[in-house]
Motif scaffolding. Sequence first.
Motif, PDB file in Angstrom:
ATOM      1  N   CYS A  39      87.957  25.447  70.596  1.00 18.72           N
ATOM      2  CA  CYS A  39      88.895  26.223  71.501  1.00 18.72           C
ATOM      3  C   CYS A  39      89.508  25.268  72.646  1.00 18.72           C
TER       4      CYS A  39
ATOM      5  N   MET B 295      90.486  26.510  67.219  1.00 15.19           N
ATOM      6  CA  MET B 295      89.573  27.990  67.208  1.00 15.19           C
ATOM      7  C   MET B 295      90.573  28.974  66.628  1.00 15.19           C
TER       8      MET B 295
ATOM      9  N   CYS C  66      83.633  34.022  73.338  1.00 11.59           N
ATOM     10  CA  CYS C  66      84.317  34.172  74.507  1.00 11.59           C
ATOM     11  C   CYS C  66      85.778  34.107  74.406  1.00 11.59           C
ATOM     12  N   GLY C  67      86.196  33.992  73.161  1.00 10.34           N
ATOM     13  CA  GLY C  67      87.785  34.283  73.048  1.00 10.34           C
ATOM     14  C   GLY C  67      88.515  32.877  73.461  1.00 10.34           C
ATOM     15  N   GLY C  68      87.918  31.693  73.624  1.00  2.00           N
ATOM     16  CA  GLY C  68      88.437  30.437  73.939  1.00  2.00           C
ATOM     17  C   GLY C  68      88.334  30.015  75.659  1.00  2.00           C
TER      18      GLY C  68
ATOM     19  N   CYS D 247      82.192  28.026  68.912  1.00  2.00           N
ATOM     20  CA  CYS D 247      83.183  27.776  68.198  1.00  2.00           C
ATOM     21  C   CYS D 247      83.167  26.230  67.985  1.00  2.00           C
TER      22      CYS D 247
ATOM     23  N   LEU E 205      84.105  21.562  71.234  1.00  2.00           N
ATOM     24  CA  LEU E 205      84.428  22.916  70.907  1.00  2.00           C
ATOM     25  C   LEU E 205      86.064  23.174  70.753  1.00  2.00           C
TER      26      LEU E 205
ATOM     27  N   CYS F 139      85.955  28.684  76.832  1.00  2.00           N
ATOM     28  CA  CYS F 139      85.022  27.387  77.167  1.00  2.00           C
ATOM     29  C   CYS F 139      83.548  28.061  77.682  1.00  2.00           C
ATOM     30  N   ALA F 140      83.214  29.180  77.190  1.00  2.00           N
ATOM     31  CA  ALA F 140      82.104  29.854  77.960  1.00  2.00           C
ATOM     32  C   ALA F 140      80.759  30.232  76.897  1.00  2.00           C
ATOM     33  N   CYS F 141      80.949  29.859  75.608  1.00  2.00           N
ATOM     34  CA  CYS F 141      80.243  30.398  74.765  1.00  2.00           C
ATOM     35  C   CYS F 141      79.360  29.429  73.824  1.00  2.00           C
ATOM     36  N   ALA F 142      80.234  28.134  73.547  1.00  2.00           N
ATOM     37  CA  ALA F 142      79.801  27.245  72.433  1.00  2.00           C
ATOM     38  C   ALA F 142      79.656  27.791  70.996  1.00  2.00           C
TER      39      ALA F 142
ATOM     40  N   ALA G 173      83.419  32.011  68.113  1.00  2.00           N
ATOM     41  CA  ALA G 173      84.387  32.168  69.366  1.00  2.00           C
ATOM     42  C   ALA G 173      84.199  33.438  70.138  1.00  2.00           C
TER      43      ALA G 173
END
Length: 106
Positions: free
Chosen positions: A86, A25, A40-42, A49, A84, A44-47, A38
């Motif tokens: 990230c 990512m 959430c910036g990595g 990426c 994902l 693992c909270a947005c999906a 991306a």
Amino acid sequence: MTKLSIIAFDGTRHELEVQTGSTVMENAVRNSVPGIEAECGGACACATCHVYIDDAWTAVVGAPEAMEEDMLDFAYDVRPTSRLSCQIKMSDALDGLVVHVPERQA
Ligand code: FES
């Protein structure tokens, strides 16, 4: 340094030389590959990426951990090769990795 190829949805191939330890990512964002949001910036909270691992690489990359698998439920058009980006850290074992960007993020 390791090689990473990210294939955009329109077929454009982004061939990158990336740092070991960086995530797929981070490299997609840094190189403005379209289709990787991306949000959430990595964490693992947005999906947003979401990528598909190239068939030749799925065994090497392996399966997602439980938290990533839960988050993948929110991604668009999830397939057996979905991950994902990230959560994938580049390493010598992943030198030459190829991933594909989906049509859109969730
Ligand atoms: S950047 Fe949000 S889950 Fe990967």
